[in-house]
Design an enzyme around this catalytic site. Structure first.
Site, PDB file in Angstrom:
ATOM      1  N   ARG A 177       0.846  -1.182   0.000  1.00 25.89           N
ATOM      2  CA  ARG A 177       0.000   0.000   0.000  1.00 25.89           C
ATOM      3  C   ARG A 177       0.891   1.246   0.000  1.00 25.89           C
ATOM      4  O   ARG A 177       1.911   1.293   0.687  1.00 25.89           O
ATOM      5  CB  ARG A 177      -0.930   0.030   1.231  1.00 25.89           C
ATOM      6  CG  ARG A 177      -2.101  -0.934   1.141  1.00 25.89           C
ATOM      7  CD  ARG A 177      -3.091  -0.532   0.040  1.00 25.89           C
ATOM      8  NE  ARG A 177      -4.294  -1.346   0.028  1.00 25.89           N
ATOM      9  CZ  ARG A 177      -4.442  -2.435  -0.713  1.00 25.89           C
ATOM     10  NH1 ARG A 177      -3.441  -2.861  -1.473  1.00 25.89           N
ATOM     11  NH2 ARG A 177      -5.584  -3.105  -0.694  1.00 25.89           N
ATOM     12  N   GLU A 193      -2.933   7.249  -5.114  1.00 24.86           N
ATOM     13  CA  GLU A 193      -3.280   6.679  -6.415  1.00 24.86           C
ATOM     14  C   GLU A 193      -4.769   6.768  -6.711  1.00 24.86           C
ATOM     15  O   GLU A 193      -5.175   6.824  -7.865  1.00 24.86           O
ATOM     16  CB  GLU A 193      -2.817   5.227  -6.515  1.00 24.86           C
ATOM     17  CG  GLU A 193      -3.526   4.270  -5.581  1.00 24.86           C
ATOM     18  CD  GLU A 193      -2.910   2.882  -5.624  1.00 24.86           C
ATOM     19  OE1 GLU A 193      -3.645   1.921  -5.887  1.00 24.86           O
ATOM     20  OE2 GLU A 193      -1.694   2.770  -5.408  1.00 24.86           O
ATOM     21  N   HIS A 223      -0.683  -0.371  -9.814  1.00 23.94           N
ATOM     22  CA  HIS A 223      -1.364  -1.275  -8.881  1.00 23.94           C
ATOM     23  C   HIS A 223      -1.878  -2.518  -9.615  1.00 23.94           C
ATOM     24  O   HIS A 223      -3.072  -2.845  -9.560  1.00 23.94           O
ATOM     25  CB  HIS A 223      -2.516  -0.551  -8.178  1.00 23.94           C
ATOM     26  CG  HIS A 223      -2.885  -1.177  -6.861  1.00 23.94           C
ATOM     27  ND1 HIS A 223      -3.395  -0.465  -5.809  1.00 23.94           N
ATOM     28  CD2 HIS A 223      -2.834  -2.474  -6.430  1.00 23.94           C
ATOM     29  CE1 HIS A 223      -3.637  -1.272  -4.783  1.00 23.94           C
ATOM     30  NE2 HIS A 223      -3.299  -2.501  -5.137  1.00 23.94           N
TER      31      HIS A 223
END
Length: 343
Positions: free
Chosen positions: A242, A271, A308
């Site tokens: 994370r 993000e 991601h």
């Protein structure tokens, strides 16, 4: 179909390919509503009788969202992480929350090494140079993984898989886990060949540091200015967990100071604010690629960033969908599984 058997489920942040895969798996008595957007608004709600909200990591579930869905009694996230869900708000409303704790240990661990190898061998720069018709090798000198010390922060399923891969590369593996750090036997080795050490030791000894802990209040900005100042100079940082684990301003300073030689990041702290766009024909849970952002890390010459996608393999996605449906079905049958409690 009786009203008792009918179940209304709202799926958010769902790509067309995943919607099609889900529809093949859903029980016939479920009424499903699909929303591609990750930020829910009134027009997305659809059935006001929705009992289950099924989200992914970019859908923030807080009081404002829960007010749109007054009949929701279960929030099911298609992820292991849950920092996008306000657990206290759910608890106040009597809403259960469940997740998918293990779906992509191999996928994420392998992506950590994809980032590490990409950084170690300057793959982005080398690929661009070759595309331009140049096969000059100067300026692209990399480093071997064999013999280097890898520090793993977090020895959950993914961290353990990373350790096994690292041992295969001939790396020395150190590990630090906040849970183990609170135990009396800090030196207990959960994996043969892995040495469990203190936080100070892993910062000072690691050539490569890879993060695999969840985002919680305790781990927020785990790597801050003080942590970077105690690191072995010239180390490489990998983060597939994370973004909030890293103080990004401190990372930028460490990159400029040479404390961090390079970084491979699959996650950034903000993000969710990077305006992801789904290109036409894009399929899969993690295919968002059109980031329009101004984060300095995205353009830093010694930082390799991916959007991601560590989880995004066909095998992991299939497990996510299957486990999510099993979680919802179990809750509907009165036996909730993979429940999250307030941290």
């Amino acid at each position: 179909m009786t009203a008792q058997n009918r179940l209304s489920v709202l799926f958010s942040d769902i790509a067309p390919a995943d919607q099609a895969a889900l529809q093949q798996r859903l029980p016939t008595h479920w009424h499903a509503h699909f929303v591609q957007n990750e930020r829910l608004v009134v027009s997305d709600v659809g059935d006001e009788d929705t009992e289950v909200l099924c989200v992914f990591v970019r859908t923030r579930v807080d009081e404002s969202v829960l007010r749109l869905l007054p009949r929701v009694r279960l929030v099911a996230t298609r992820s292991a992480g849950f920092d996008h869900i306000d657990l206290q708000a759910c608890r106040r409303r009597g809403i259960a929350v469940c997740h998918v704790p293990d779906y992509g240990s191999a996928s994420v661990a392998e992506h950590a090494f994809a980032l590490l190898l990409g950084v170690a061998r300057h793959l982005t720069q080398a690929h661009e140079r070759a595309r331009q018709g140049s096969f000059a090798y100067r300026g692209l000198t990399g480093f071997e993984l064999e013999g280097k010390t890898l520090g793993i922060v977090g020895l959950g399923r993914i961290g353990r898989h990373v350790a096994r891969i690292a041992l295969g590369f001939g790396m020395e593996v150190l590990a630090y886990d906040p849970a183990l750090a609170q135990s009396l036997d800090i030196t207990a080795a959960p994996i043969a060949g892995v040495r469990v050490v203190t936080w100070e030791q892993i910062l000072q000894s690691s050539d490569v540091l890879s993060l695999h802990v969840p985002a919680t209040q305790a781990t927020h900005h785990l790597l801050d200015g003080q942590a970077f100042a105690r690191m072995k100079p010239g180390m490489v940082l990998i983060n597939t967990a994370r973004g909030a684990l890293i103080d990004e301003a401190a990372l930028l300073h460490a990159l400029e100071a040479g404390t961090v030689a390079a970084a491979g990041l699959d996650v950034l702290e903000q993000e969710g604010d990077l305006s992801p766009e789904v290109p036409t024909g894009c399929g899969g849970l993690g295919c968002d690629t059109g980031w329009s952002a101004s984060s300095p890390l995205l353009t830093h010459p010694r930082v390799l960033v991916t959007p991601h996608v560590g989880f995004n393999t066909s095998e992991a996605i299939a497990r996510i969908l299957d486990e999510t449906i099993s979680n919802i079905a179990a809750w509907h049958a009165g036996r909730l599984r993979n429940r999250l409690d307030e941290p």
